[in-house]
Design a protein around this motif. Structure first.
Motif, PDB file in Angstrom:
ATOM      1  N   TRP A   7       0.809  -1.220   0.000  1.00  0.00           N
ATOM      2  CA  TRP A   7       0.000   0.000   0.000  1.00  0.00           C
ATOM      3  C   TRP A   7       0.841   1.269   0.000  1.00  0.00           C
ATOM      4  O   TRP A   7       0.315   2.363  -0.151  1.00  0.00           O
ATOM      5  CB  TRP A   7      -0.962   0.006   1.178  1.00  0.00           C
ATOM      6  CG  TRP A   7      -0.319  -0.037   2.542  1.00  0.00           C
ATOM      7  CD1 TRP A   7       0.228   1.005   3.226  1.00  0.00           C
ATOM      8  CD2 TRP A   7      -0.167  -1.181   3.370  1.00  0.00           C
ATOM      9  NE1 TRP A   7       0.715   0.579   4.447  1.00  0.00           N
ATOM     10  CE2 TRP A   7       0.477  -0.763   4.558  1.00  0.00           C
ATOM     11  CE3 TRP A   7      -0.530  -2.536   3.249  1.00  0.00           C
ATOM     12  CZ2 TRP A   7       0.789  -1.636   5.597  1.00  0.00           C
ATOM     13  CZ3 TRP A   7      -0.218  -3.392   4.284  1.00  0.00           C
ATOM     14  CH2 TRP A   7       0.419  -2.953   5.444  1.00  0.00           C
ATOM     15  N   TRP A   8       2.163   1.139   0.152  1.00  0.00           N
ATOM     16  CA  TRP A   8       3.013   2.325   0.087  1.00  0.00           C
ATOM     17  C   TRP A   8       3.115   2.898  -1.325  1.00  0.00           C
ATOM     18  O   TRP A   8       3.546   4.027  -1.493  1.00  0.00           O
ATOM     19  CB  TRP A   8       4.417   1.999   0.574  1.00  0.00           C
ATOM     20  CG  TRP A   8       4.525   1.915   2.063  1.00  0.00           C
ATOM     21  CD1 TRP A   8       3.514   1.997   2.976  1.00  0.00           C
ATOM     22  CD2 TRP A   8       5.727   1.747   2.819  1.00  0.00           C
ATOM     23  NE1 TRP A   8       4.008   1.878   4.244  1.00  0.00           N
ATOM     24  CE2 TRP A   8       5.361   1.712   4.188  1.00  0.00           C
ATOM     25  CE3 TRP A   8       7.068   1.596   2.486  1.00  0.00           C
ATOM     26  CZ2 TRP A   8       6.301   1.559   5.212  1.00  0.00           C
ATOM     27  CZ3 TRP A   8       7.998   1.439   3.494  1.00  0.00           C
ATOM     28  CH2 TRP A   8       7.618   1.421   4.844  1.00  0.00           C
ATOM     29  N   SER A  15      -4.377   1.525   1.949  1.00  0.00           N
ATOM     30  CA  SER A  15      -3.590   2.406   2.820  1.00  0.00           C
ATOM     31  C   SER A  15      -4.458   3.250   3.749  1.00  0.00           C
ATOM     32  O   SER A  15      -3.962   3.796   4.737  1.00  0.00           O
ATOM     33  CB  SER A  15      -2.708   3.328   1.973  1.00  0.00           C
ATOM     34  OG  SER A  15      -3.491   4.128   1.113  1.00  0.00           O
ATOM     35  N   TRP A  16      -5.745   3.359   3.453  1.00  0.00           N
ATOM     36  CA  TRP A  16      -6.614   4.257   4.223  1.00  0.00           C
ATOM     37  C   TRP A  16      -6.681   3.916   5.715  1.00  0.00           C
ATOM     38  O   TRP A  16      -6.658   4.833   6.546  1.00  0.00           O
ATOM     39  CB  TRP A  16      -8.011   4.287   3.625  1.00  0.00           C
ATOM     40  CG  TRP A  16      -8.059   4.849   2.236  1.00  0.00           C
ATOM     41  CD1 TRP A  16      -7.061   5.534   1.584  1.00  0.00           C
ATOM     42  CD2 TRP A  16      -9.130   4.746   1.302  1.00  0.00           C
ATOM     43  NE1 TRP A  16      -7.436   5.853   0.308  1.00  0.00           N
ATOM     44  CE2 TRP A  16      -8.719   5.392   0.108  1.00  0.00           C
ATOM     45  CE3 TRP A  16     -10.410   4.178   1.343  1.00  0.00           C
ATOM     46  CZ2 TRP A  16      -9.536   5.488  -1.001  1.00  0.00           C
ATOM     47  CZ3 TRP A  16     -11.235   4.269   0.237  1.00  0.00           C
ATOM     48  CH2 TRP A  16     -10.805   4.918  -0.929  1.00  0.00           C
ATOM     49  N   PRO A  17      -6.768   2.641   6.110  1.00  0.00           N
ATOM     50  CA  PRO A  17      -6.857   2.355   7.551  1.00  0.00           C
ATOM     51  C   PRO A  17      -5.642   2.837   8.349  1.00  0.00           C
ATOM     52  O   PRO A  17      -5.737   3.002   9.568  1.00  0.00           O
ATOM     53  CB  PRO A  17      -6.967   0.821   7.588  1.00  0.00           C
ATOM     54  CG  PRO A  17      -7.504   0.436   6.251  1.00  0.00           C
ATOM     55  CD  PRO A  17      -6.895   1.419   5.300  1.00  0.00           C
ATOM     56  N   TYR A  18      -4.534   3.069   7.660  1.00  0.00           N
ATOM     57  CA  TYR A  18      -3.317   3.469   8.354  1.00  0.00           C
ATOM     58  C   TYR A  18      -3.172   4.986   8.451  1.00  0.00           C
ATOM     59  O   TYR A  18      -2.225   5.478   9.077  1.00  0.00           O
ATOM     60  CB  TYR A  18      -2.091   2.889   7.637  1.00  0.00           C
ATOM     61  CG  TYR A  18      -2.086   1.385   7.595  1.00  0.00           C
ATOM     62  CD1 TYR A  18      -1.567   0.642   8.644  1.00  0.00           C
ATOM     63  CD2 TYR A  18      -2.621   0.692   6.502  1.00  0.00           C
ATOM     64  CE1 TYR A  18      -1.564  -0.733   8.611  1.00  0.00           C
ATOM     65  CE2 TYR A  18      -2.620  -0.691   6.464  1.00  0.00           C
ATOM     66  CZ  TYR A  18      -2.104  -1.396   7.521  1.00  0.00           C
ATOM     67  OH  TYR A  18      -2.108  -2.765   7.484  1.00  0.00           O
ATOM     68  N   LEU A  21      -2.845   6.694  12.027  1.00  0.00           N
ATOM     69  CA  LEU A  21      -1.509   6.498  12.585  1.00  0.00           C
ATOM     70  C   LEU A  21      -0.477   7.335  11.835  1.00  0.00           C
ATOM     71  O   LEU A  21       0.478   7.849  12.435  1.00  0.00           O
ATOM     72  CB  LEU A  21      -1.126   5.020  12.528  1.00  0.00           C
ATOM     73  CG  LEU A  21      -1.846   4.088  13.507  1.00  0.00           C
ATOM     74  CD1 LEU A  21      -1.457   2.646  13.246  1.00  0.00           C
ATOM     75  CD2 LEU A  21      -1.523   4.476  14.944  1.00  0.00           C
ATOM     76  N   SER A  22      -0.691   7.482  10.536  1.00  0.00           N
ATOM     77  CA  SER A  22       0.215   8.289   9.732  1.00  0.00           C
ATOM     78  C   SER A  22       0.187   9.746  10.176  1.00  0.00           C
ATOM     79  O   SER A  22       1.229  10.393  10.300  1.00  0.00           O
ATOM     80  CB  SER A  22      -0.163   8.173   8.255  1.00  0.00           C
ATOM     81  OG  SER A  22       0.633   9.013   7.443  1.00  0.00           O
ATOM     82  N   TRP A 174       2.843   9.537   1.493  1.00  0.00           N
ATOM     83  CA  TRP A 174       2.260   9.621   2.822  1.00  0.00           C
ATOM     84  C   TRP A 174       3.283   9.164   3.857  1.00  0.00           C
ATOM     85  O   TRP A 174       4.248   8.473   3.550  1.00  0.00           O
ATOM     86  CB  TRP A 174       1.000   8.760   2.916  1.00  0.00           C
ATOM     87  CG  TRP A 174      -0.202   9.432   2.317  1.00  0.00           C
ATOM     88  CD1 TRP A 174      -0.347  10.752   2.004  1.00  0.00           C
ATOM     89  CD2 TRP A 174      -1.432   8.798   1.941  1.00  0.00           C
ATOM     90  NE1 TRP A 174      -1.589  10.975   1.463  1.00  0.00           N
ATOM     91  CE2 TRP A 174      -2.279   9.812   1.416  1.00  0.00           C
ATOM     92  CE3 TRP A 174      -1.908   7.488   1.991  1.00  0.00           C
ATOM     93  CZ2 TRP A 174      -3.567   9.546   0.954  1.00  0.00           C
ATOM     94  CZ3 TRP A 174      -3.193   7.223   1.541  1.00  0.00           C
ATOM     95  CH2 TRP A 174      -4.014   8.239   1.025  1.00  0.00           C
ATOM     96  N   LEU A 176       4.686   7.238   7.376  1.00  0.00           N
ATOM     97  CA  LEU A 176       4.553   5.924   8.001  1.00  0.00           C
ATOM     98  C   LEU A 176       3.354   5.908   8.953  1.00  0.00           C
ATOM     99  O   LEU A 176       3.091   6.893   9.625  1.00  0.00           O
ATOM    100  CB  LEU A 176       5.821   5.597   8.794  1.00  0.00           C
ATOM    101  CG  LEU A 176       7.116   5.422   7.990  1.00  0.00           C
ATOM    102  CD1 LEU A 176       8.329   5.460   8.933  1.00  0.00           C
ATOM    103  CD2 LEU A 176       7.096   4.126   7.220  1.00  0.00           C
ATOM    104  N   PRO A 177       2.596   4.802   9.008  1.00  0.00           N
ATOM    105  CA  PRO A 177       2.737   3.560   8.230  1.00  0.00           C
ATOM    106  C   PRO A 177       1.886   3.522   6.965  1.00  0.00           C
ATOM    107  O   PRO A 177       1.866   2.518   6.271  1.00  0.00           O
ATOM    108  CB  PRO A 177       2.250   2.505   9.224  1.00  0.00           C
ATOM    109  CG  PRO A 177       1.175   3.220   9.984  1.00  0.00           C
ATOM    110  CD  PRO A 177       1.635   4.645  10.116  1.00  0.00           C
ATOM    111  N   ALA A 178       1.163   4.617   6.648  1.00  0.00           N
ATOM    112  CA  ALA A 178       0.341   4.634   5.439  1.00  0.00           C
ATOM    113  C   ALA A 178       1.191   4.761   4.186  1.00  0.00           C
ATOM    114  O   ALA A 178       0.753   4.424   3.087  1.00  0.00           O
ATOM    115  CB  ALA A 178      -0.675   5.774   5.504  1.00  0.00           C
TER     116      ALA A 178
END
Length: 336
Positions: A7-8, A15-18, A21-22, A174, A176-178
């Motif tokens: 997803w990076w 990547s959206w759920p991260y 945290l990002s 974006w 980390l972690p997204a």
């Protein structure tokens, strides 16, 4: 370090759920940077100039070849450099010297490679200022330090920051972690020099603003035999053979692309996570005539790999103007 998440590369649903945290990571990184920039905390000077070579994204941007290029260039200019590093992946916590006989498990893969290739002192440890002081105490002739990574290690005083950027490593842009970013791209504008590894788009150059830049390409040399580095072979000598290649680096595909560019037809290419600890089964020829690997992988594979294992060293080919920028900050514009 595990392989870069899929997803990076895009800003898709994976990547959206991260993102929460990002955002938190970005906030904390910004606050930490602000504490040091504001002067609330100050890095103690070490008595010699310090050059930090780092990046703003996780993954293989090409720092290690830049460090090797830099210490060689400094030596040619009359400096006596040494290298300090965190020693990622190694067990060393206190200041520890690295030799050609050190292992990656002890001090990290890159420091062993640097010790073997650079011919300058290399020390590692969790606390980089402590590492620097310990090194200087036993090597008083050292008059400049190069930090392999450490851009975000603000307790380490620095005179010059060099940021190495490979645009492909920036991924979705974006944090980390997204995404892969440790710091926003604008952080690179604060450096004294940005080294651009590989192609660079006009959009990226525009976002970098007025910071000086220099282009870099990696130049492969002849292969050498893993268990007898004195034996050398050209890439042409492998043409027509059954070949297997392994890579446990930040960007394994870069190594496989290099082999292809050398005209080699690799029938079995196997990518592993960065800093992967190999097993003999990973390196079995499985019918191939030769096994090809990077120098970083070679640090961990001696004694495990078959006899017909060959290592491809690479050197950084960097625009000459890069050294001018560095010397200008070290010595002043009249000596650059």
């Amino acid at each position: 370090m595990p392989a870069a998440p899929s997803w990076w590369t895009t800003r898709g649903p994976a990547s959206w759920p991260y993102l929460p945290l990002s955002w938190l990571f970005q906030l904390l990184a910004g606050l930490r940077r602000a504490v040091w920039r504001s002067g609330w905390r100050r890095a103690a000077p070490l008595g010699v100039p310090v050059i930090v070579v780092g990046n703003i994204a996780a993954g293989g941007s090409g720092k290690t070849p830049v460090v090797l290029w830099l210490v060689d260039a400094l030596r040619q200019q009359g400096w006596n450099p040494a290298i300090i590093s965190r020693g990622y992946g190694g067990k060393a916590q206190i200041p520890t010297p690295v030799t050609a006989l050190s292992t990656g498990e002890q001090v990290g893969d890159e420091p062993v490679l640097l010790a073997r290739r650079s011919a300058v002192p290399v020390w590692v440890g969790r606390d980089r200022p402590a590492v620097a002081r310990a090194l200087l105490a036993v090597r008083p002739q050292i008059d400049i330090l190069v930090s392999d990574d450490g851009l975000q290690h603000y307790p380490l005083a620095r005179d010059v920051e060099i940021v190495v950027i490979d645009e492909q490593v920036l991924g979705n842009g974006w944090h980390l972690p997204a995404g892969p970013l440790r710091e926003p791209l604008r952080r690179a504008r604060e450096a004294q020099l940005v080294i651009l590894h590989g192609p660079c788009s006009a959009a990226l150059r525009a976002r970098l603003g007025a910071v000086p830049t220099a282009a870099m390409q990696l130049q492969p040399a002849d292969f050498y035999r893993l268990d007898d580095p004195g034996q050398r072979r050209s890439a042409d000598s492998f043409k027509g053979l059954m070949l297997k290649a392994v890579a446990g680096i930040g960007r394994p595909q870069r190594f496989f692309d290099t082999l292809q560019a050398l005209g080699l037809d690799v029938q079995d290419s196997r990518a592993f996570p960065d800093h992967y600890r190999y097993h003999a089964a990973d390196l079995a020829l499985n019918g191939a005539d030769a096994l090809l690997m990077t120098e970083k992988d070679a640090i961990k594979c001696r004694g495990l790999a078959p006899t017909e294992t060959w290592v491809l060293p690479v050197d950084a080919n960097i625009d000459a103007v890069a050294l001018d920028y560095i010397l200008e900050h070290l010595n002043g514009p009249e000596t650059a």
